[in-house]
Design a protein around this motif. Sequence first.
Motif, short mmCIF file in Angstrom:
data_model
loop_
_atom_site.label_atom_id
_atom_site.label_comp_id
_atom_site.label_asym_id
_atom_site.label_seq_id
_atom_site.Cartn_x
_atom_site.Cartn_y
_atom_site.Cartn_z
N UNK A 1 0.74 -1.25 -0.24
CA UNK A 1 0.02 0.11 0.08
C UNK A 1 0.85 1.06 -0.16
N UNK A 2 1.46 0.78 0.46
CA UNK A 2 2.54 2.47 0.41
C UNK A 2 3.71 2.84 -1.15
N UNK A 3 3.86 1.39 -1.44
CA UNK A 3 4.23 1.57 -2.89
C UNK A 3 3.24 2.49 -3.73
N UNK A 4 1.69 1.96 -3.76
CA UNK A 4 0.68 2.52 -4.20
C UNK A 4 0.93 3.66 -3.89
N UNK A 5 0.69 4.61 -2.68
CA UNK A 5 0.61 6.01 -1.96
C UNK A 5 1.90 6.52 -2.91
N UNK A 6 3.07 6.04 -3.35
CA UNK A 6 3.96 6.94 -3.77
C UNK A 6 3.85 7.02 -5.15
N UNK A 7 3.63 5.64 -5.83
CA UNK A 7 3.23 5.52 -7.53
C UNK A 7 2.15 7.16 -7.17
#
Length: 305
Positions: free
Chosen positions: A182-188
């Motif tokens: 979910x953190x990677x998605x937030x960064x994207x």
Amino acid sequence: MRVFVAGATGAIGRPLVRQLLEAGHEVTGTTRSEERAQELRSRGAEAVVLDALDGEATRRAVAAARPDVVVNQLTDLPKRFNPRGAVGRTGELRETAGRNLVEAAGDARLIAQSISFVYVPKGDRVKDESAPVFDPDALGGVFGKQLRGTLEMERQVAGAGGLVLRYGFFYGPGTWYAQGTSLAKQFRMRLFPVVGDGGGVFSFVHVEDAASATVAAVERGPAGIYNVVDDEPAPAREWMPVFAEAVGGKPPLRVPVWLARPVAGKNNTMMVTTMRGASNEKAKRELGWQPRYASWRQGFREGLA
């Protein structure tokens, strides 16, 4: 040696059990489900299904394992990253379950997981283990509650002559800082901006390196507190664009502090603007440890999957 690992199927627990077995140690690991216990057994470890908050059950499990070393890697972090800092039962586990393990360990060498992002944000940008730490009551909120339990656990372990490992921010498989999280998605989606000047200094450690430092602590090193981090503490404004690129995103946006605080909260805003990093010199010197990923720059490119 016989090693009892509490939290053996977590983000560090998995690589730690593997590395301990590869080093020739006998491992008994705890987990909270029979399915995960079977996973441990399939890898060559003994397994115990255990609620570590149950003191009597913990004492029975440790006594049956007859360990030379007891390692506490218990956490209860949610899979989904929450910018408000939700950490599940981690504070309770560190204080109450940590006390249970200290009492159960007896004469066994005791090693416990802690955090390196505890140092008061004044003075030098990188701190060693002697630097002052936050007052949990002054911090308040979720992080203050977690820190209170963590520092109490440190006190218990130090009082028993054990080793406290203050790990940096974990990245790699099973952590928030990894591909597909979910953190990677937030960064994207550019939902994780650089706040203010982004001057808060972060210290990272790959989970494989955290595990190898723990193996080193099992085998050698005097009692005390050790920062277990990589060689390059870095401000948020430096590491955030690199992580964003590694997970397929564009560089983060920038927002002023006044705009971020209502969303992220006081303590999270403080982290990305004024937090201090940690020095690994003591762990390298006393434990003979060297991280495979000396910098998050290399680790974000090669070690997120």
